[in-house]
Every structure is written in structure tokens, then in C-alpha cells.
Design a protein around this motif. Structure first.
Motif, short mmCIF file in Angstrom:
data_model
loop_
_atom_site.label_atom_id
_atom_site.label_comp_id
_atom_site.label_asym_id
_atom_site.label_seq_id
_atom_site.Cartn_x
_atom_site.Cartn_y
_atom_site.Cartn_z
N ASP A 602 0.82 -1.20 0.00
CA ASP A 602 0.00 0.00 0.00
C ASP A 602 0.86 1.26 0.00
O ASP A 602 0.49 2.28 -0.59
CB ASP A 602 -0.93 0.01 1.22
CG ASP A 602 -2.04 -1.04 1.12
OD1 ASP A 602 -2.29 -1.54 0.01
OD2 ASP A 602 -2.63 -1.37 2.17
N THR A 657 5.36 7.89 1.16
CA THR A 657 3.96 7.77 1.57
C THR A 657 3.82 7.99 3.07
O THR A 657 2.89 8.68 3.53
CB THR A 657 3.41 6.38 1.19
OG1 THR A 657 3.48 6.22 -0.22
CG2 THR A 657 1.98 6.20 1.66
N VAL A 663 -0.68 9.28 2.64
CA VAL A 663 -1.31 9.50 1.33
C VAL A 663 -0.31 9.07 0.26
O VAL A 663 0.80 9.61 0.17
CB VAL A 663 -1.70 10.97 1.13
CG1 VAL A 663 -2.32 11.16 -0.26
CG2 VAL A 663 -2.69 11.39 2.20
N TYR A 664 -0.72 8.09 -0.55
CA TYR A 664 0.16 7.51 -1.56
C TYR A 664 0.08 8.25 -2.88
O TYR A 664 -1.01 8.55 -3.39
CB TYR A 664 -0.20 6.05 -1.78
CG TYR A 664 0.39 5.41 -3.02
CD1 TYR A 664 1.73 5.02 -3.04
CD2 TYR A 664 -0.39 5.19 -4.15
CE1 TYR A 664 2.28 4.43 -4.17
CE2 TYR A 664 0.16 4.60 -5.29
CZ TYR A 664 1.49 4.22 -5.29
OH TYR A 664 2.04 3.65 -6.41
N HIS A 665 1.24 8.58 -3.45
CA HIS A 665 1.38 9.06 -4.82
C HIS A 665 2.41 8.16 -5.49
O HIS A 665 3.52 8.00 -4.96
CB HIS A 665 1.87 10.50 -4.86
CG HIS A 665 0.90 11.52 -4.34
ND1 HIS A 665 -0.06 12.10 -5.13
CD2 HIS A 665 0.74 12.04 -3.10
CE1 HIS A 665 -0.76 12.95 -4.41
NE2 HIS A 665 -0.30 12.93 -3.17
N LYS A 666 2.08 7.60 -6.61
CA LYS A 666 3.05 6.75 -7.29
C LYS A 666 4.26 7.58 -7.72
O LYS A 666 4.12 8.63 -8.35
CB LYS A 666 2.42 6.10 -8.52
CG LYS A 666 3.37 5.13 -9.22
CD LYS A 666 2.69 4.43 -10.39
CE LYS A 666 3.65 3.45 -11.05
NZ LYS A 666 3.03 2.73 -12.18
N LYS A 690 -0.65 12.06 -12.91
CA LYS A 690 -1.81 12.02 -12.03
C LYS A 690 -1.38 12.60 -10.68
O LYS A 690 -0.47 12.08 -10.03
CB LYS A 690 -2.31 10.59 -11.86
CG LYS A 690 -2.84 9.98 -13.16
CD LYS A 690 -3.33 8.56 -12.94
CE LYS A 690 -3.88 7.96 -14.24
NZ LYS A 690 -4.35 6.55 -14.05
N ARG A 692 -3.54 13.36 -8.09
CA ARG A 692 -4.44 13.07 -6.98
C ARG A 692 -3.89 11.91 -6.16
O ARG A 692 -3.60 10.83 -6.68
CB ARG A 692 -5.83 12.73 -7.50
CG ARG A 692 -6.86 12.53 -6.38
CD ARG A 692 -8.25 12.29 -6.97
NE ARG A 692 -9.24 12.11 -5.92
CZ ARG A 692 -10.53 11.90 -6.13
NH1 ARG A 692 -10.97 11.86 -7.40
NH2 ARG A 692 -11.37 11.74 -5.13
N GLY A 693 -3.74 12.14 -4.86
CA GLY A 693 -3.20 11.11 -3.99
C GLY A 693 -4.27 10.14 -3.50
O GLY A 693 -5.47 10.40 -3.60
N GLU A 694 -3.82 9.01 -2.98
CA GLU A 694 -4.72 7.98 -2.46
C GLU A 694 -4.39 7.73 -0.98
O GLU A 694 -3.32 7.21 -0.66
CB GLU A 694 -4.54 6.69 -3.25
CG GLU A 694 -5.39 5.54 -2.74
CD GLU A 694 -5.08 4.22 -3.43
OE1 GLU A 694 -5.65 3.20 -3.03
OE2 GLU A 694 -4.25 4.23 -4.36
N VAL A 696 -3.92 5.81 2.10
CA VAL A 696 -3.81 4.36 2.33
C VAL A 696 -3.66 4.03 3.81
O VAL A 696 -3.93 2.89 4.20
CB VAL A 696 -2.63 3.77 1.53
CG1 VAL A 696 -2.92 3.82 0.03
CG2 VAL A 696 -1.32 4.49 1.83
#
Length: 911
Positions: A602, A657, A663-666, A690, A692-694, A696
Motif C-alpha cells: 500500500d 507515503t 497518502v500515496y502518490h506513485k 496524475k 491526486r493522492g490515495e 492508504v
């Protein structure tokens, strides 16, 4: 032969015209011995010529009973081959071509022209009879007549058959250069075999188009693909024994390129002519001129009019008229004049590149301008005002530009850029066609700081005094968006990528890649524990044996001194700062190895290697394509403290992260991809990152974790300049079962930037030492990796004048009484009535650097207690193990069976 493969007279096409008929249609006898130009559209046609047809026959592939279509010899044999750029075989573009010499035919056995002429270009027989000459001339005229019949579309059966049998090729999709830039738009590299930028035909100024027509085909706007007057003039001159001439129009030149007609024969010329006629029936003149100008070679490695304008004058055909970047009439005439012969021919004419042969280029320029005047494309006043553009002409580039990353460490990012393009849906074929403008995320100041901090060749680097067998990698990521701001994976951009272990050809992770992260993996284990309610206030028993038996070592620390002598009651927070191993083994056991791996996945880890299998090799596991059923099969409790190899770049992504509060950003290298709009000619965004972060991980749990990791810089004596807050973790993995250090890390960051540093062996594992030239004590995460990390962060924050930002306030989470803990609350210390003031007591609770190891066991290291100063101000010496003896040696084994052991937290290193 010009840059488009047109057969030329040594005098008629290699010179500007002059008034004297004796010197040929172009005048100037000084070019009489010149050889023709390279063939930009032809590859390696070596010494071919059509053979005269037998008496009474001049057919070209016509079936029996059909009209003969002449393939008779016209009295010229061409020898030699066109050579492409830097190679021995011809290629479209025809740089450095070897010209084809014009050779007159000798008399054959039947009196017809034979192609077996002498090597000096003269007939083999001097006694050609008048009859033989007449027959030769008749054959040639017959062939010419056949061409006319075909092109006029007359109802001759053979001509119709031939015309219908030639397919019209689609316009070629020209390969272009792709530009890769840094975050400040400075060019890092240009990719592609041809430096070309395709522009819409409607965007090319009419003045430029007319200049090219004046130089190459002044009747372009009047004919229908074939210039019959030019054919007749060239044919008559050839037939009468004059200079050999060609009559290819601009349309024919493009037809030859589009159809890839490379052989030298009358059949090819006929097909070229047919295709030209078909092109003219389908496309208008502007379209054909645009196709031609985007394809033709202009010398100095430049293909197409836009690359030529930029290369020779630093201008653009897309610039607004009369703007500073727009071409002038004189500059356009210079470029148009180059096309005829862009490069020198060995032993022959030097071509019309103004940087190589300025006198001939000026003559040709005058010729072009005169034709423009004759065709009324410029006024007499404009012609009179035309001045050779010496001031704006750029010299030949002596080498690669200063921004070229091809042979610099930053060039390593190109393989990552290519793979990201594939991930964006831009496949290899589209990449080869080029024409893309790629803006990367690389910050030039951060990249410079990374190289200065991690390269052995840099005097500013802590690696400078280390052996050549040592290698460092450094990755810096903006945790707020995942942009890779700096990337150092080795000095050789085409060599092994120590930061990403990406194959330069396939873009895939190498099977033999990765390094063991050691204790820098523990934040993922802690994250998995926090998710299961394990608090940093829980306690863990370091005396318990591992499952199946065997002692869990803590890097050689004296069990009696671990956790201040309270090894059975060690609090998780202190064990994290001191980097003891046993709590992480048991957390992995309690929550399950698969949950530790899920937390790592994650965060950003995508690949991990197993232990060696029965065949002696490790298995690469793709975490995105597998699940817990696979993970539990290959990974055990050792996952808790970093035994298994991972990719440094992915590890850096995972750390970013956590630094970003969960908050994950690739992690990525491309900010945007642009390409030119076919209609407007403007560059438009094609693909973009992209942003927008995710989320996790819960923010409160991350604040809890970051609160603990912020204590480690002081413990490791790596506090950043100006006391800037940072959250870090050090880690080391052993060299072999006997001990030593094989991998050393420091990871972490500040709110604006996360950085990961790895040091290990170059090409193969080596035993790392922290002293000069591979001497001294074992290297640990807090020593050389920590120094590289701090050097980089201090350079960047100073150079970019970064504002000091703080992490969110810590929120304690989890259950201090979690049933998953295997230790107990320590018993209260016995009351000492004589101990009224702390400094009167012998060491007290701060014995040898208790108090969570702050300041490396330093000023809080119990100045009046045993081991205090030894564990204190000397760079955390001894602080690692509560003021323990720096000379403590490693025990012989870690777990039963002597698997590799994590060595972070060795006495006297501060982690």
C-alpha cells in the motif's frame, strides 16, 4: 545525385547556372569535375544500371503480345552507393554519400550501348560507328517516348497495364526526435535516430515553400508531377553526349521516398513518375510540398525544414511572420539551397552546407534568389536587398549539448521515462516515431545535489574516500505528489541501475536485483501493527525464542543492557529508536507476514525477492499480481525487520507515503507529454501526470509513527541544518552469516521532500567499512549512508531556501494493553530514600543513554552513570545499546540455521 536521389550532371546540377553554354546549363566550369550529391532517399544501391534492350525490343515487364514499354539504355551507367549517417550502407537521408559516376556506354556486340564501360568512365571502343550511335539514340528516344505515353495516360495497352499496376503509397509517417526536459524545461536529452520535427504544411510560410521550389523545381506549381520540358532538356543533353542530367521534380523526389524506390533502373524511374502523377491527382501542391519539406535531409543530421531552421539559424517556420524567430527571405534561400547536396562527397564536390563550403553555398543561394525573382516570388527590391545571413548563421555543433544526458548519471532516468510512456499507452512504435516533448519531474538543483552527495568522484561526497567497489544510490521524491526530483543510480547511464534495477531494454525489473533494507523496513511493520491496534506503549520480551527455537539477536547487543537492562519489558517506542529486532519479529508473527507485506504494498513496494530456493536462486514476487496465499508461502516472520530484498526506488516511494501522512502518490518521472497538433502546429498536452493522492493509512496513525521516527536523527547524530525536523530510519543488513555489513541505508525526509540512500557493492556484494579506502569499523546506516543523506538534504534545503515545516502534532494511537504484545509492564523501581535529586544518583533512569536514546545517549546519557559519556557525545557511540561497550562483538548466529541477520543498532554506531 542530390539529397533526394536525383541523378545530376556534374556541371548542370552541382552548380549555379551561368551564361556560357560551353559550361553546361548551370555555367561555371569550376564544377565540371564535381560528383553528384548524396541520395537522401536511397539506401546502398551499388553500381546498378539498366541494360540496353535487345534489338527491336524495349519492354519493361510487359507480357507477350503487349506494347513494348522502353527499358532501353540511355547511355549512362551509375556506379557507387549512397551511404547513410555513420554507416556503410545507404539510408534515407543519405549523409556522406558516395556519388555515382556517370559512365557512357560502349558499343555492345550488336552495336547497341553496352554497360561494360571502362573503369575511367569512357567507352571501351573508340571506333563506334555512326550506325551504332544512331541505334543507341533510337533506343533512348524510344524509351523516352514510352515514358511520355505512360504519363500522358494514352490508351496504349502496355502503358495502361503498367500505370494501373503501380500502387500509390500512403504518405510516410516521418520519424522525429523526442525531446526530454527537466522540470525547468532545460533539455536533458533528445531521442531518435533522426533530428526531425514534423510541422503542418499549412504552417510553413509560403515564402519558404517558394524558396525551395526555386532551388529544386521552379516549375513545381505548373506541372502535374512531371516536368516534361525538364525531361526533354535533360534527355537531349544526355543523348547528345553532354553532361548527364536528371529531371526529377519535387513530387518525384517525394514519390521515391514514400515508395522506398532504391534501385537504379528505368523501371524505378517509370514507377517514380507514375506515383508522382498519382500523388498530384490526390493531393494539392501545398500538401505535397509539406510532405517533402518534412522529409528531406538538410545536412548536419537535420531532417525536415523545422529542424533545419532551428539548427542553422535558431529560428522556426512556426514563428509569427516578421517576429524575431521567423526566417527571412535570405535565410530561407540558404536552407533551400542546401537540399541539392547537403554534405561533401569524398573526392568530389563539397556540397552546399554554408558551414562547410561557404563559397559554393553563396553561389547556390544567388541561384535560388534569382529563380525566385524570375518566378516573381520576390520583387526586384527584395532581391537587391538580400544579404548573405552571416550574422545569424550558427556554426556546426562540435559535440553534444551541455544538456545532453546521454553520458551523464541523469541519463539513467531515460529508461524510466520510456517505461512510463509505455504505461501511459505510448508504445515502442510510437516512441520510435518520436515528435514528443516530455517534461520530467527532475529538479536540476536537486539532481546536482544528489550527484555531488552520492558520487565517489565528487569531493563533497562522503563516498569520495571509499573504494571503487562501493556503490551508492540516492532517490529524492516530493511526497506531496510523487514526483521524482533527483535520481542517482550509478555513473554509467547505460549500465546497472542500482536505484531501480530496471532493464534498459525491456523496462522490466531485473530478476537478480534489489537489496535487503534491514531496519529501514520496520516502518512498514509498525504500520501493520498500528492497523491492528498495537500501541508504541506496548511491551515486548526479548528473551523469547523464535518459533522452532533459536535466539533473536539484536545486532550483538549485550542482553543484559538491552532496553536499559529491561529486555523482558522493552517498550516498542524505545525498541524502534534503538532498532532492536525482537519486537518486529513478534509483530510480524502476531499480525501475520502477509499483513506486513500488504502495508508495504500500500505504501509503494511493488516487488520483493524470496530467500534462495532449492535451485539457489531467489524468486521475484510481484505484489500487484499476487496475494496473501502467495506471500504466506514464501515469507515468514523475518519480514518484520527487512531480510528480503526490495527495489530502492520502490522503497523510496513507500517512505514518501509515510512522510506524507499516509497518502500515496506513485513515484514517477514524467510531468507531461506534449505533441504537435497536426492542424495548428502548436504543441499540446498529450498525457500528464496524475496528481491526486490515495489515502492508504490513517493520518493519526502516521502522526504517531512520524513522532517516533523524528527522534532518530538526534539518536544517529544526523540532525539537519538549522535544527530542521526530519523523520528517518537507519538500517543495515549483514554481509554474510559470519557478520559484517553488506547493505547500509538511511531513509526518511522532511514534509517537502523524502530521500532514500543505499550503499553496497558495485557489481557484487562487498563487506562495507566506514573508514577511508575500506578500512575501519563496519559501515552502518547512521555512518556513511546517514552522512550522504544529511549532505544531500542540507544542500537542497539551502540551495532552494526551503521553508522549515513541521510534521503534524503526534496523536498516540493503539492500545497500550494490546493482547498481541508478548511482554509485560516493567515492575516499578525500588524507592531510594537517599536519591532526592537526580544528579546525586549513580546514573538513575538515564543510565547509559536510556530515555529512548535521545541524542544518541548523549547529554541524556547519564553523565554521572556508568557508560554515560561513552554512550553520549561521541556521535552516539554506545548510545545504540544504552551506553554499551563499543567493543562488543557479534554473536555467532542470529537464528537457528544461521540465516542472514539484520545488523542495525550495532554498539557504538547509533543505528
Amino acid at each position: 545525385m542530390n539529397s533526394n536521389g536525383d541523378s545530376q550532371s556534374a556541371r548542370a546540377r552541382a552548380r549555379v547556372p551561368g551564361p556560357s553554354a560551353a559550361t553546361g546549363p548551370d555555367g561555371d566550369p569550376s564544377y565540371a569535375a564535381a560528383r553528384p550529391a548524396p541520395d537522401a532517399y536511397r539506401r546502398g544501391a551499388a553500381g546498378q544500371a539498366s541494360v540496353g534492350a535487345p534489338r527491336g525490343s524495349a519492354s519493361v515487364g510487359a507480357p507477350a503480345g503487349r506494347a513494348a514499354v522502353g527499358a532501353a539504355s540511355v547511355g549512362s551507367a551509375r556506379v557507387g552507393a549512397a551511404y547513410g549517417p555513420g554507416q556503410g550502407t545507404g539510408s534515407y537521408g543519405g549523409r556522406a554519400a558516395v556519388a555515382r559516376a556517370a559512365v557512357r556506354p560502349s558499343a555492345g556486340p550488336d552495336g547497341f550501348g553496352d554497360l561494360g564501360g571502362g573503369g575511367n568512365g569512357l567507352p571501351n571502343r573508340k571506333d563506334l560507328t555512326k550506325l551504332a550511335k544512331r541505334r543507341r539514340r533510337a533506343n533512348v528516344l524510344t524509351a523516352a517516348a514510352a515514358v511520355v505515353v505512360i504519363l500522358l495516360g494514352a490508351g496504349v495497352v502496355g502503358g495502361t497495364w503498367f500505370f494501373d499496376g503501380v500502387d500509390l503509397p500512403q504518405p510516410k509517417s516521418e520519424d522525429q526526435a523526442t525531446t526530454i526536459r527537466d522540470a525547468n524545461n532545460k533539455v536533458l536529452a533528445k531521442l531518435g535516430s533522426q533530428n526531425r520535427t514534423v510541422v503542418p504544411d499549412k504552417s510553413i510560410p509560403v515564402m519558404v515553400q517558394r524558396a525551395v521550389a526555386a532551388a529544386e523545381d521552379k516549375n513545381f506549381y505548373d506541372h502535374h508531377g512531371i516536368d516534361f520540358l525538364g525531361i526533354a532538356r535533360a534527355a537531349w543533353n544526355n543523348f547528345t553526349g553532354g553532361d548527364k542530367q536528371g529531371a526529377s521534380t519535387i513530387t518525384q523526389q517525394y514519390a521515391r521516398h514514400a515508395a522506398e524506390l532504391k534501385d537504379i533502373s528505368y523501371n524505378r524511374k517509370l514507377r517514380e513518375a507514375v506515383i508522382a502523377r498519382k500523388l498530384e491527382s490526390k493531393y494539392d501542391k501545398q500538401t505535397i510540398m509539406g510532405l517533402y519539406l518534412n522529409s528531406v535531409y538538410f545536412g548536419e543530421g537535420r531532417y525536415g525544414i523545422e529542424a533545419a531552421a532551428q539548427g542553422y539559424f535558431g529560428k522556426s517556420v512556426l514563428a509569427a511572420p516578421n517576429s524575431p524567430r521567423a526566417l527571412t527571405v535570405s535565410e530561407a534561400a540558404v536552407l533551400a539551397s542546401i537540399i541539392k547536396q547537403p554534405e561533401p562527397v569524398k573526392g568530389g564536390h563539397k556540397g552546399f552546407d554554408p558551414n562547410i563550403n561557404p563559397d559554393a553555398a553563396k553561389d547556390r543561394w544567388q541561384y535560388t534568389l534569382n529563380n525566385m525573382l524570375e518566378m516573381k516570388w520576390i520583387t526586384p527590391e527584395e532581391r537587391a536587398a538580400a544579404v548573405w545571413p552571416e550574422k545569424t548563421l550558427r556554426p556546426i555543433d562540435s559535440g553534444k549539448s551541455s544538456g545532453d544526458a546521454a553520458d551523464k548519471p541523469v541519463g539513467m532516468i531515460i529508461r524510466h521515462v520510456k517505461q512510463e510512456l509505455r504505461d501511459m499507452g505510448i508504445d515502442d512504435d510510437e516512441q520510435r516515431r518520436g515528435g514528443l516533448d516530455i517534461k520530467t519531474t527532475i529538479d536540476p538543483d536537486m539532481q546536482k545535489a544528489a550527484e555531488e552527495s552520492a558520487r565517489r568522484s565528487s569531493e563533497d561526497s562522503p563516498m569520495h574516500d571509499k573504494p571503487k567497489s562501493y556503490q551508492a544510490a540516492l532517490i529524492a521524491i516530493d511526497p506531496n505528489n510523487g514526483q521524482v526530483k533527483a535520481y542517482y543510480g550509478g555513473d554509467n547511464p547505460t549500465g546497472l541501475d542500482y536505484a531501480g534495477y530496471m532493464d534498459g531494454e525491456t523496462g522490466q525489473i531485473m530478476d537478480a536485483g534489489g537489496q535487503s533494507p534491514g531496519s529501514t523496513w520496520k516502518p512498514y511493520t509498525l504500520t501493520a501493527g498500528l492497523q491492528k491496534g498495537i500501541s508504541f506503549e506496548t511491551h515486548w520480551d526479548g528473551t523469547e525464542k523464535r518459533i522452532g527455537g533459536g535466539t533473536i539477536s539484536n545486532a550483538g547487543a549485550d542482553p543484559g543492557r538491552v532496553c536499559g537492562g529491561q529486555i523482558k519489558f522493552c517498550q516498542l517506542e524505545k525498541a524502534t529508536v534503538q532498532s532492536y529486532n525482537f519486537p518486529f519479529y513478534w509483530i510480524a508473527n502476531k499480525v501475520g507476514p502477509s499483513n506486513v507485506l500488504k502495508a508495504a504494498k500500500d505504501a509503494g513496494i511493488r516487488h520483493i525477492w524470496t530467500d534462495a530456493q532449492k535451485d539457489g536462486t531467489s524468486k521475484l514476487i510481484d505484489l500487484e499480481r499476487t496475494d496473501a496465499s502467495t506471500w504466506n508461502k514464501y515469507f515468514a516472520e523475518e519480514i518484520g525487520f527487512g531480510q528480503y530484498r526490495v527495489v530502492p526506488l520502490e522503497h523510496a516511494n513507500g517512505v514518501a507515503t509515510i512522510i506524507n501522512g499516509g497518502v500515496y502518490h506513485k513515484a514517477h518521472f514524467i510531468a507531461s507529454v506534449s505533441r504537435r497538433d497536426e492542424n495548428t502546429g502548436k504543441m499540446v498536452t498529450y498525457k500528464s501526470e496524475k496528481t491526486r493522492g490515495e489515502p492508504v493509512f490513517p493520518a493519526d496513525q502516521m502522526s504517531d509513527l512520524l513522532g517516533v521516527l523524528q527522534k532518530i536523527p538526534a539518536h544517529a547524530n544526523k540532525v539537519l541544518r538549522n535544527g530542521r525536523p526530519a523523520a528517518v530510519k537507519t538500517g543495515t543488513w549483514e554481509f554474510n552469516k559470519k557478520g559484517g555489513s553488506g547493505d547500509a541505508w538511511m531513509v526518511g525526509g522532511i514534509p517537502q521532500l523524502a530521500a532514500t540512500v543505499w550503499i553496497g557493492g558495485a557489481n557484487k556484494r562487498v563487506e562495507l567499512k566506514s573508514g577511508p579506502n575500506g578500512t575501519g569499523r563496519d559501515m552502518f546506516g547512521s555512518s556513511t549512508p546517514g552522512a550522504v543523506w544529511k549532505t544531500f538534504m542540507d544542500k537542497v534545503t539551502a540551495k532552494l531556501d526551503m521553508k522549515i515545516e513541521r510534521f503534524p502534532d503526534r496523536q498516540r494511537t493503539g492500545d497500550p494493553n494490546s493482547p498481541l504484545q508478548n511482554g509485560k509492564q516493567p515492575p516499578p523501581p525500588p524507592a531510594d530514600p537517599q536519591c532526592l535529586i537526580g544528579f546525586l544518583c549513580p546514573g538513575g533512569n538515564n543510565n547509559g543513554g536510556d530515555n529512548n536514546g535521545n541524542n544518541g545517549g548523549g547529554n541524556n546519557g547519564g553523565n554521572n552513570g556508568p557508560g554515560g559519556n561513552n554512550g553520549g557525545n561521541n556521535n552516539g557511540d554506545g548510545g545504540d545499546n544504552d551506553g554499551g561497550d563499543p567493543t562488543t562483538t557479534f554473536p555467532g548466529q542470529f537464528l537457528t540455521g544461521n540465516p542472514p541477520r539484520e545488523t542495525d543498532g550495532t554498539p557504538g554506531t547509533g543505528g
